[in-house]
Motif scaffolding. Structure first.
Motif, mmCIF file in Angstrom:
data_model
loop_
_atom_site.group_PDB
_atom_site.id
_atom_site.type_symbol
_atom_site.label_atom_id
_atom_site.label_comp_id
_atom_site.label_asym_id
_atom_site.label_seq_id
_atom_site.Cartn_x
_atom_site.Cartn_y
_atom_site.Cartn_z
ATOM 1 N N ALA A 64 10.581 -1.759 -15.284
ATOM 2 C CA ALA A 64 9.299 -1.419 -15.903
ATOM 3 C C ALA A 64 9.225 0.042 -16.329
ATOM 4 C CB ALA A 64 8.149 -1.744 -14.952
ATOM 5 N N VAL A 65 9.930 0.911 -15.614
ATOM 6 C CA VAL A 65 9.872 2.345 -15.924
ATOM 7 C C VAL A 65 11.185 2.858 -16.522
ATOM 8 C CG1 VAL A 65 8.120 2.748 -14.160
ATOM 9 C CG2 VAL A 65 10.534 3.128 -13.602
ATOM 10 N N ASN A 66 12.073 1.936 -16.884
ATOM 11 C CA ASN A 66 13.377 2.309 -17.450
ATOM 12 C C ASN A 66 14.111 3.303 -16.553
ATOM 13 O OD1 ASN A 66 13.085 0.720 -19.841
ATOM 14 N ND2 ASN A 66 11.689 2.285 -20.611
ATOM 15 N N ALA A 67 14.156 2.991 -15.272
ATOM 16 C CA ALA A 67 14.772 3.890 -14.298
ATOM 17 C C ALA A 67 16.282 3.960 -14.479
ATOM 18 C CB ALA A 67 14.452 3.417 -12.881
ATOM 19 N N VAL A 68 16.806 5.149 -14.257
ATOM 20 C CA VAL A 68 18.251 5.345 -14.229
ATOM 21 C C VAL A 68 18.790 4.753 -12.922
ATOM 22 C CG1 VAL A 68 20.087 7.086 -14.176
ATOM 23 C CG2 VAL A 68 18.073 7.423 -15.629
ATOM 24 N N LYS A 69 18.032 4.949 -11.845
ATOM 25 C CA LYS A 69 18.378 4.428 -10.528
ATOM 26 C C LYS A 69 17.087 3.957 -9.864
ATOM 27 C CE LYS A 69 21.678 8.137 -10.003
ATOM 28 N NZ LYS A 69 21.813 9.453 -9.432
ATOM 29 N N ALA A 70 17.185 2.865 -9.115
ATOM 30 C CA ALA A 70 16.037 2.386 -8.340
ATOM 31 C C ALA A 70 16.572 1.725 -7.075
ATOM 32 C CB ALA A 70 15.218 1.390 -9.138
ATOM 33 N N PHE A 71 16.096 2.164 -5.923
ATOM 34 C CA PHE A 71 16.558 1.584 -4.672
ATOM 35 C C PHE A 71 15.499 1.796 -3.604
ATOM 36 C CE2 PHE A 71 18.057 5.926 -4.864
ATOM 37 C CZ PHE A 71 17.764 6.438 -3.613
ATOM 38 N N SER A 72 15.637 1.077 -2.514
ATOM 39 C CA SER A 72 14.744 1.276 -1.378
ATOM 40 C C SER A 72 15.579 1.385 -0.115
ATOM 41 C CB SER A 72 13.757 0.113 -1.264
ATOM 42 O OG SER A 72 14.433 -1.062 -0.876
ATOM 43 N N PHE A 73 14.967 1.967 0.887
ATOM 44 C CA PHE A 73 15.607 2.001 2.203
ATOM 45 C C PHE A 73 14.511 1.964 3.247
ATOM 46 C CE2 PHE A 73 15.101 6.377 0.836
ATOM 47 C CZ PHE A 73 14.602 7.019 1.957
ATOM 48 N N ASP A 74 14.882 1.491 4.400
ATOM 49 C CA ASP A 74 13.953 1.321 5.503
ATOM 50 C C ASP A 74 14.492 2.091 6.702
ATOM 51 O OD1 ASP A 74 11.841 0.348 7.010
ATOM 52 O OD2 ASP A 74 12.798 -1.572 7.413
ATOM 53 N N PHE A 75 13.659 2.909 7.297
ATOM 54 C CA PHE A 75 14.090 3.619 8.510
ATOM 55 C C PHE A 75 13.003 3.685 9.521
ATOM 56 C CE2 PHE A 75 12.484 6.832 5.658
ATOM 57 C CZ PHE A 75 11.805 7.719 6.456
ATOM 58 N N ASN A 125 0.834 -1.190 0.000
ATOM 59 C CA ASN A 125 0.000 0.000 0.000
ATOM 60 C C ASN A 125 0.876 1.249 0.000
ATOM 61 O OD1 ASN A 125 -2.454 1.451 0.155
ATOM 62 N ND2 ASN A 125 -2.167 1.726 2.351
ATOM 63 N N ILE A 126 0.529 2.224 -0.835
ATOM 64 C CA ILE A 126 1.248 3.497 -0.883
ATOM 65 C C ILE A 126 0.653 4.424 0.170
ATOM 66 C CG2 ILE A 126 1.734 5.548 -2.261
ATOM 67 C CD1 ILE A 126 1.632 3.710 -4.739
ATOM 68 N N LEU A 127 1.512 4.927 1.056
ATOM 69 C CA LEU A 127 1.072 5.864 2.078
ATOM 70 C C LEU A 127 1.282 7.307 1.636
ATOM 71 C CD1 LEU A 127 2.560 4.076 5.220
ATOM 72 C CD2 LEU A 127 0.234 3.909 4.296
ATOM 73 N N ASP A 128 2.304 7.541 0.822
ATOM 74 C CA ASP A 128 2.609 8.884 0.336
ATOM 75 C C ASP A 128 3.496 8.752 -0.894
ATOM 76 O OD1 ASP A 128 2.695 11.684 0.286
ATOM 77 O OD2 ASP A 128 4.395 11.798 1.654
ATOM 78 N N VAL A 129 3.393 9.711 -1.810
ATOM 79 C CA VAL A 129 4.256 9.703 -3.005
ATOM 80 C C VAL A 129 4.609 11.143 -3.374
ATOM 81 C CG1 VAL A 129 2.355 9.655 -4.674
ATOM 82 C CG2 VAL A 129 4.577 8.788 -5.332
ATOM 83 N N ARG A 130 5.853 11.342 -3.742
ATOM 84 C CA ARG A 130 6.337 12.635 -4.243
ATOM 85 C C ARG A 130 7.067 12.353 -5.549
ATOM 86 N NH1 ARG A 130 4.349 16.258 -0.261
ATOM 87 N NH2 ARG A 130 3.895 14.809 1.410
ATOM 88 N N ALA A 131 6.951 13.252 -6.511
ATOM 89 C CA ALA A 131 7.596 13.029 -7.805
ATOM 90 C C ALA A 131 8.105 14.342 -8.388
ATOM 91 C CB ALA A 131 6.639 12.331 -8.763
ATOM 92 N N PRO A 132 9.099 14.940 -7.734
ATOM 93 C CA PRO A 132 9.635 16.190 -8.284
ATOM 94 C C PRO A 132 10.338 15.956 -9.615
ATOM 95 C CG PRO A 132 11.019 15.411 -6.488
ATOM 96 C CD PRO A 132 9.809 14.506 -6.539
ATOM 97 N N GLN A 133 10.227 16.941 -10.501
ATOM 98 C CA GLN A 133 10.834 16.842 -11.828
ATOM 99 C C GLN A 133 11.909 17.912 -11.981
ATOM 100 O OE1 GLN A 133 8.668 18.292 -15.252
ATOM 101 N NE2 GLN A 133 9.391 16.596 -16.496
ATOM 102 N N SER A 148 12.438 12.693 -13.466
ATOM 103 C CA SER A 148 11.706 12.804 -12.207
ATOM 104 C C SER A 148 12.270 11.799 -11.217
ATOM 105 C CB SER A 148 10.219 12.517 -12.415
ATOM 106 O OG SER A 148 9.616 13.572 -13.114
ATOM 107 N N LEU A 149 11.980 12.045 -9.974
ATOM 108 C CA LEU A 149 12.392 11.149 -8.904
ATOM 109 C C LEU A 149 11.141 10.766 -8.134
ATOM 110 C CD1 LEU A 149 14.639 9.851 -7.176
ATOM 111 C CD2 LEU A 149 14.660 11.958 -5.845
ATOM 112 N N ALA A 150 10.764 9.501 -8.185
ATOM 113 C CA ALA A 150 9.600 9.039 -7.440
ATOM 114 C C ALA A 150 10.060 8.609 -6.053
ATOM 115 C CB ALA A 150 8.930 7.872 -8.148
ATOM 116 N N VAL A 151 9.493 9.244 -5.043
ATOM 117 C CA VAL A 151 9.761 8.880 -3.658
ATOM 118 C C VAL A 151 8.445 8.351 -3.109
ATOM 119 C CG1 VAL A 151 10.514 9.682 -1.402
ATOM 120 C CG2 VAL A 151 11.483 10.712 -3.490
ATOM 121 N N VAL A 152 8.421 7.063 -2.803
ATOM 122 C CA VAL A 152 7.178 6.406 -2.421
ATOM 123 C C VAL A 152 7.322 5.828 -1.018
ATOM 124 C CG1 VAL A 152 5.508 4.630 -3.055
ATOM 125 C CG2 VAL A 152 6.809 5.800 -4.840
ATOM 126 N N LYS A 153 6.433 6.241 -0.132
ATOM 127 C CA LYS A 153 6.398 5.692 1.227
ATOM 128 C C LYS A 153 5.337 4.596 1.236
ATOM 129 C CE LYS A 153 5.617 6.968 6.036
ATOM 130 N NZ LYS A 153 5.228 8.058 6.956
#
Length: 69
Positions: free
Chosen positions: A58-69, A22-30, A37-42
């Motif tokens: 799927a989105v041909n990302a230049v970079k894709a990673f996750s982190f947990d805090f 489930n997505i709690l929040d999303v930001r996508a500044p360009q 753009s950079l998709a930041v998904v909580k």
């Protein structure tokens, strides 16, 4: 980070939903300089490295990673 285009956030959301995330929040500044753009998904749960890789492909990302805090 990805080249901005219609439907990219939809692909990200669709893949997360298919995996019961489930997505709690999303930001996508360009950046107007390079049309990226950079998709930041909580999310409600950590996202596996395998799913992050699948989303990146799927989105041909230049970079894709996750982190947990």
């Amino acid at each position: 980070e990805y080249k901005d285009a219609p439907g990219v956030l939809g692909k990200i959301a669709g893949l997360l939903g298919e995996n019961n995330v489930n997505i709690l929040d999303v930001r996508a500044p360009q950046s107007p300089d390079n049309e990226r753009s950079l998709a930041v998904v909580k999310t409600n749960v950590p996202v596996s490295a395998e799913l992050v890789k699948k989303i990146g492909e799927a989105v041909n990302a230049v970079k894709a990673f996750s982190f947990d805090f």
